[in-house]
Design an enzyme around this catalytic site. Structure first.
Site, PDB file in Angstrom:
ATOM      1  N   ARG A   1       0.294  10.295   0.347  1.00 28.11           N
ATOM      2  CA  ARG A   1       0.579  11.351   1.323  1.00 28.11           C
ATOM      3  C   ARG A   1       1.818  12.137   0.956  1.00 28.11           C
ATOM      4  O   ARG A   1       2.245  13.006   1.716  1.00 28.11           O
ATOM      5  CB  ARG A   1       0.811  10.743   2.710  1.00 28.11           C
ATOM      6  CG  ARG A   1      -0.411  10.084   3.271  1.00 28.11           C
ATOM      7  CD  ARG A   1      -0.198   9.681   4.702  1.00 28.11           C
ATOM      8  NE  ARG A   1      -0.986   8.516   4.997  1.00 28.11           N
ATOM      9  CZ  ARG A   1      -0.879   7.786   6.089  1.00 28.11           C
ATOM     10  NH1 ARG A   1       0.020   8.112   7.007  1.00 28.11           N
ATOM     11  NH2 ARG A   1      -1.634   6.740   6.266  1.00 28.11           N
TER      12      ARG A   1
ATOM     13  N   THR B   1      -4.651   5.946   1.589  1.00 29.24           N
ATOM     14  CA  THR B   1      -5.043   7.320   1.941  1.00 29.24           C
ATOM     15  C   THR B   1      -5.872   7.968   0.831  1.00 29.24           C
ATOM     16  O   THR B   1      -5.737   9.155   0.541  1.00 29.24           O
ATOM     17  CB  THR B   1      -3.807   8.195   2.303  1.00 29.24           C
ATOM     18  OG1 THR B   1      -2.844   7.404   3.034  1.00 29.24           O
ATOM     19  CG2 THR B   1      -4.207   9.345   3.228  1.00 29.24           C
TER      20      THR B   1
ATOM     21  N   LYS C   1     -11.170  -2.240   6.358  1.00 22.93           N
ATOM     22  CA  LYS C   1     -10.044  -1.870   7.222  1.00 22.93           C
ATOM     23  C   LYS C   1     -10.629  -1.385   8.553  1.00 22.93           C
ATOM     24  O   LYS C   1     -11.609  -0.636   8.566  1.00 22.93           O
ATOM     25  CB  LYS C   1      -9.264  -0.765   6.518  1.00 22.93           C
ATOM     26  CG  LYS C   1      -8.303   0.032   7.355  1.00 22.93           C
ATOM     27  CD  LYS C   1      -7.407   0.868   6.456  1.00 22.93           C
ATOM     28  CE  LYS C   1      -7.054   2.192   7.079  1.00 22.93           C
ATOM     29  NZ  LYS C   1      -5.953   2.873   6.398  1.00 22.93           N
TER      30      LYS C   1
ATOM     31  N   GLU D   1       0.849  -1.202   0.000  1.00 24.13           N
ATOM     32  CA  GLU D   1       0.000   0.000   0.000  1.00 24.13           C
ATOM     33  C   GLU D   1       0.876   1.240   0.000  1.00 24.13           C
ATOM     34  O   GLU D   1       1.559   1.533   0.980  1.00 24.13           O
ATOM     35  CB  GLU D   1      -0.919   0.004   1.225  1.00 24.13           C
ATOM     36  CG  GLU D   1      -1.742   1.282   1.317  1.00 24.13           C
ATOM     37  CD  GLU D   1      -2.483   1.443   2.651  1.00 24.13           C
ATOM     38  OE1 GLU D   1      -2.721   0.433   3.349  1.00 24.13           O
ATOM     39  OE2 GLU D   1      -2.799   2.593   3.002  1.00 24.13           O
TER      40      GLU D   1
HETATM   41  C1  3PG Z   1      -1.213   4.988   8.913  1.00 22.36           C
HETATM   42  O1  3PG Z   1      -2.135   5.698   9.292  1.00 22.36           O
HETATM   43  O2  3PG Z   1      -0.143   5.442   8.537  1.00 22.36           O
HETATM   44  C2  3PG Z   1      -1.426   3.531   8.858  1.00 22.36           C
HETATM   45  O3  3PG Z   1      -2.595   3.195   9.490  1.00 22.36           O
HETATM   46  C3  3PG Z   1      -0.265   2.812   9.446  1.00 22.36           C
HETATM   47  O4  3PG Z   1      -0.198   3.060  10.781  1.00 22.36           O
HETATM   48  P1  3PG Z   1       1.102   2.618  11.592  1.00 22.36           P
HETATM   49  O5  3PG Z   1       2.186   3.591  11.201  1.00 22.36           O
HETATM   50  O6  3PG Z   1       0.676   2.777  13.030  1.00 22.36           O
HETATM   51  O7  3PG Z   1       1.424   1.214  11.227  1.00 22.36           O
END
Ligand code: 3PG
Length: 208
Positions: free
Chosen positions: A44, A68, A128, A40
């Site tokens: 961002r 995202t 999710k 994934e």
């Molecule tokens: C995020 O929001 O970046 C993902 O859900 C991953 O979260 P993490 O960095 O806590 O694994």
């Protein structure tokens, strides 16, 4: 490949925040070499769509998705870049309509039973759970299993090597998502062997 098949490729979907497109190829190869095939790439960073394209070229055995996704345009951009699945922090009708239009399998985020039920009304059964730890973690998801029977979850947000098995041992968890397999320090150092080692460890995670 539907979203359930994507989630079943490995126990962990790496959540990637990549600033520099030049690391995309070695990163995708390193993760795939460790056995993590669904990746994934979060939208961002300005480079994210180029990162998706570069990973697809570099690691044909990986299934590269976009994370995202927050707007219909994000969905269109992800699909145009070649993403094979989409992940969203939330559930939005406009987003899902666009994903249906372009044919992008989606893993939308839910944080409550009401949201999970709204997703189920649209025919989605793989969701999710986000942000997992902040929303009560594995105990919360365990409590959803019986009343929300038939729905499967990929908990993400605060999931790590230390707690991944707590989730993976639940009957309603198909995989987990997390950023711990591609930490910023290893990315910055170009420690691809180190990332392959983390990926291999994650790929071996199995519920008892
Ligand atoms: C995020 O929001 O970046 C993902 O859900 C991953 O979260 P993490 O960095 O806590 O694994």
């Amino acid at each position: 490949m539907d979203i359930l098949a994507v989630c079943r490729l490995a126990p962990v979907i790496p959540v990637l925040v990549v600033e520099d497109v030049s690391v995309a190829a070695p990163l995708a190869k390193a993760l795939a070499a460790g056995g993590l095939k669904a990746l994934e790439v979060t939208l961002r960073t300005p480079a994210a769509l180029d990162v998706i394209r570069a990973m697809i070229d570099a690691a044909p055995d990986a299934v590269v998705g976009a994370g995202t996704l927050r707007t219909p345009q994000d969905v269109k951009n992800a699909h145009a870049a070649g993403a094979r699945f989409g992940v969203s922090p939330g559930l939005s009708a406009k987003l899902l309509d666009t994903a249906d239009e372009v044919g992008l399998p989606m893993l939308p985020g839910v944080a409550t039973p009401s949201e999970a039920m709204a997703a189920a009304e649209r025919g989605l059964s793989v969701l999710k759970f986000f942000p997992a730890e902040a929303n009560g973690g594995a105990p919360a998801l365990k409590a959803w299993a019986s009343p929300l029977k038939g729905l499967l979850f990929c908990p993400t947000g605060g999931v790590s090597k230390a707690n991944a098995l707590d989730y993976l041992s639940l009957p309603n968890v198909v995989c987990v998502g997390g950023s711990w397999v591609a930490p910023g320090d290893k990315l910055a150092a170009g420690d691809w062997d180190g990332i392959t080692a983390l990926a291999a460890e994650a790929a071996q995670l199995k519920a008892a």
